[in-house]
Motif scaffolding. Sequence first.
Motif, PDB file in Angstrom:
ATOM      1  N   SER A 139      12.068   7.324   1.568  1.00  0.00           N
ATOM      2  CA  SER A 139      10.732   7.083   1.030  1.00  0.00           C
ATOM      3  C   SER A 139       9.717   7.263   2.158  1.00  0.00           C
ATOM      4  CB  SER A 139      10.609   5.666   0.468  1.00  0.00           C
ATOM      5  OG  SER A 139      11.534   5.447  -0.576  1.00  0.00           O
ATOM      6  N   ILE A 140       8.539   7.746   1.802  1.00  0.00           N
ATOM      7  CA  ILE A 140       7.475   7.954   2.785  1.00  0.00           C
ATOM      8  C   ILE A 140       6.229   7.200   2.327  1.00  0.00           C
ATOM      9  CG2 ILE A 140       6.038   9.649   3.986  1.00  0.00           C
ATOM     10  CD1 ILE A 140       8.203  11.714   3.454  1.00  0.00           C
ATOM     11  N   PHE A 141       5.609   6.468   3.256  1.00  0.00           N
ATOM     12  CA  PHE A 141       4.410   5.693   2.944  1.00  0.00           C
ATOM     13  C   PHE A 141       3.155   6.485   3.299  1.00  0.00           C
ATOM     14  CE2 PHE A 141       7.609   2.484   2.984  1.00  0.00           C
ATOM     15  CZ  PHE A 141       7.147   1.451   2.188  1.00  0.00           C
ATOM     16  N   PHE A 142       2.176   6.446   2.372  1.00  0.00           N
ATOM     17  CA  PHE A 142       0.855   7.034   2.593  1.00  0.00           C
ATOM     18  C   PHE A 142      -0.166   5.929   2.319  1.00  0.00           C
ATOM     19  CE2 PHE A 142       3.687  10.453   1.439  1.00  0.00           C
ATOM     20  CZ  PHE A 142       3.343  11.478   2.313  1.00  0.00           C
ATOM     21  N   VAL A 143      -0.821   5.456   3.366  1.00  0.00           N
ATOM     22  CA  VAL A 143      -1.702   4.293   3.258  1.00  0.00           C
ATOM     23  C   VAL A 143      -3.147   4.748   3.078  1.00  0.00           C
ATOM     24  CG1 VAL A 143      -2.503   2.185   4.372  1.00  0.00           C
ATOM     25  CG2 VAL A 143      -0.123   2.928   4.665  1.00  0.00           C
ATOM     26  N   ALA A 144      -3.817   4.202   2.067  1.00  0.00           N
ATOM     27  CA  ALA A 144      -5.210   4.548   1.782  1.00  0.00           C
ATOM     28  C   ALA A 144      -6.131   4.017   2.878  1.00  0.00           C
ATOM     29  CB  ALA A 144      -5.624   3.962   0.431  1.00  0.00           C
ATOM     30  N   PRO A 145      -7.308   4.633   3.047  1.00  0.00           N
ATOM     31  CA  PRO A 145      -8.232   4.222   4.115  1.00  0.00           C
ATOM     32  C   PRO A 145      -8.700   2.778   4.041  1.00  0.00           C
ATOM     33  CG  PRO A 145      -8.839   6.383   3.251  1.00  0.00           C
ATOM     34  CD  PRO A 145      -7.771   5.842   2.342  1.00  0.00           C
ATOM     35  N   ASP A 146      -8.672   2.162   2.844  1.00  0.00           N
ATOM     36  CA  ASP A 146      -9.161   0.785   2.756  1.00  0.00           C
ATOM     37  C   ASP A 146      -8.147  -0.229   3.282  1.00  0.00           C
ATOM     38  OD1 ASP A 146      -7.617   1.521   0.433  1.00  0.00           O
ATOM     39  OD2 ASP A 146      -8.196  -0.380  -0.484  1.00  0.00           O
ATOM     40  N   LEU A 147      -6.940   0.222   3.660  1.00  0.00           N
ATOM     41  CA  LEU A 147      -5.933  -0.680   4.187  1.00  0.00           C
ATOM     42  C   LEU A 147      -5.547  -0.249   5.601  1.00  0.00           C
ATOM     43  CD1 LEU A 147      -3.501  -1.066   1.135  1.00  0.00           C
ATOM     44  CD2 LEU A 147      -5.335  -2.608   1.826  1.00  0.00           C
ATOM     45  N   ASP A 148      -5.308  -1.222   6.461  1.00  0.00           N
ATOM     46  CA  ASP A 148      -4.797  -0.962   7.816  1.00  0.00           C
ATOM     47  C   ASP A 148      -3.279  -0.876   7.724  1.00  0.00           C
ATOM     48  OD1 ASP A 148      -4.000  -0.899  10.435  1.00  0.00           O
ATOM     49  OD2 ASP A 148      -4.818  -2.857  10.960  1.00  0.00           O
ATOM     50  N   GLY A 149      -2.735   0.325   7.909  1.00  0.00           N
ATOM     51  CA  GLY A 149      -1.303   0.543   7.756  1.00  0.00           C
ATOM     52  C   GLY A 149      -0.471   0.220   8.965  1.00  0.00           C
ATOM     53  N   SER A 150      -1.080  -0.276  10.035  1.00  0.00           N
ATOM     54  CA  SER A 150      -0.321  -0.531  11.261  1.00  0.00           C
ATOM     55  C   SER A 150       0.752  -1.596  11.059  1.00  0.00           C
ATOM     56  CB  SER A 150      -1.266  -0.957  12.397  1.00  0.00           C
ATOM     57  OG  SER A 150      -1.931  -2.165  12.081  1.00  0.00           O
ATOM     58  N   VAL A 151       0.590  -2.456  10.056  1.00  0.00           N
ATOM     59  CA  VAL A 151       1.572  -3.499   9.794  1.00  0.00           C
ATOM     60  C   VAL A 151       2.918  -2.897   9.431  1.00  0.00           C
ATOM     61  CG1 VAL A 151       0.953  -3.704   7.350  1.00  0.00           C
ATOM     62  CG2 VAL A 151       2.015  -5.636   8.538  1.00  0.00           C
ATOM     63  N   LEU A 152       2.935  -1.694   8.849  1.00  0.00           N
ATOM     64  CA  LEU A 152       4.197  -1.060   8.455  1.00  0.00           C
ATOM     65  C   LEU A 152       5.026  -0.634   9.652  1.00  0.00           C
ATOM     66  CD1 LEU A 152       2.936   1.172   5.494  1.00  0.00           C
ATOM     67  CD2 LEU A 152       4.169  -0.999   5.351  1.00  0.00           C
ATOM     68  N   LYS A 153       4.389  -0.521  10.813  1.00  0.00           N
ATOM     69  CA  LYS A 153       5.089  -0.073  12.012  1.00  0.00           C
ATOM     70  C   LYS A 153       5.659  -1.247  12.817  1.00  0.00           C
ATOM     71  CE  LYS A 153       1.934   3.868  12.343  1.00  0.00           C
ATOM     72  NZ  LYS A 153       0.903   4.552  13.164  1.00  0.00           N
TER      73      LYS A 153
END
Length: 340
Positions: free
Chosen positions: A325-339
């Motif tokens: 699965s691949i995550f694509f995070v929208a601009p309104d969310l900070d996706g750094s938590v996934l890392k």
Amino acid sequence: MTIKDLALELGLSITTISRALNGYSDVGEKTRARVVEAASRHGYRPNRNAQRLVTKRTRNIAWVQADNDRKFVDPHFVEVMAGVLRGARTGNYDIILTSDTSEHQVAVYERYVGDHSVDGFIIDSPQLCDPRIEFLLEAQKPFVVHGRSERANEFSWVDVDNYGNFFKLTKLLVANGHRNIAFINGDERFTFAAARRRGVSEALEALDMPQSTVRIFNAAHPMGDAGFQLTSQALRDMSVSAILYSSSLMAVEGQSALLRAGREPGKDIAIATMDDMLHYLDLSPYEDIFTFVRSSLRDAGELLAAKLIARCEKQAEVSQTVVPSIFFVAPDLDGSVLKK
């Protein structure tokens, strides 16, 4: 061109020709290549019934469905089917697709096992303690499951990380400040939806957040047409700041309910969803306002067929595959938590 003609031209026995074309390991590669080339050049096609007598295989795969009209128009099922058909064609197998009522499905499996009319089975939409799986394990017939259930270590399956994906999506939404989240899930009688709910619940536990942070709404199976109704229900609570969907189809259907409620994704409400990469559904208008976790159902279907064919031909042991699965995070969310 008959097999006898082919044998005379190549100076080989009919048995050698047959075994070469049927993939037996006791035929050398050079001989096999000569036979395959000559058969192709002359347009020779082995007699299917004769092959069955020699190989004890039908080259048929059974896929038994519950007799549910909604299932056959469900785009999630159609995507899996497209992949299964492609994989079967590649392996030179045929798919026997049939249906019966849920309470009589096992009788169909018993008939196919009893008359040896198929080599193996595909099972989809598993439930815990699934009687189809229990029967085939006892019958010791090759089968592959799209999904998992109890005794998952005893049979071959193909699945996405339902638990992990929704654990991460919940963690992402909470880390971005959302404290009133609606989760529009599938039918939790089925293991994929139960695993997604568990992922959400255990993410809240890990973050030391109350379970009331996420309110769960369940669709009936199949879940394709519930997006508008369940989104409308969720939005009765005006404090909902994020919606987590089990399907991008439901997320798109929910846009009408958001519009009616005066809510704007990416601005005053966050949307995160599983995206099964349904080919008929154009998600380009939502690329910058939805957060997606993507995994192809069509690829999963193709892998199901390939894995089962290898089992039928005794080229593979029981194995389990988690489709990436691949995550694509929208601009309104900070996706750094996934890392982290």
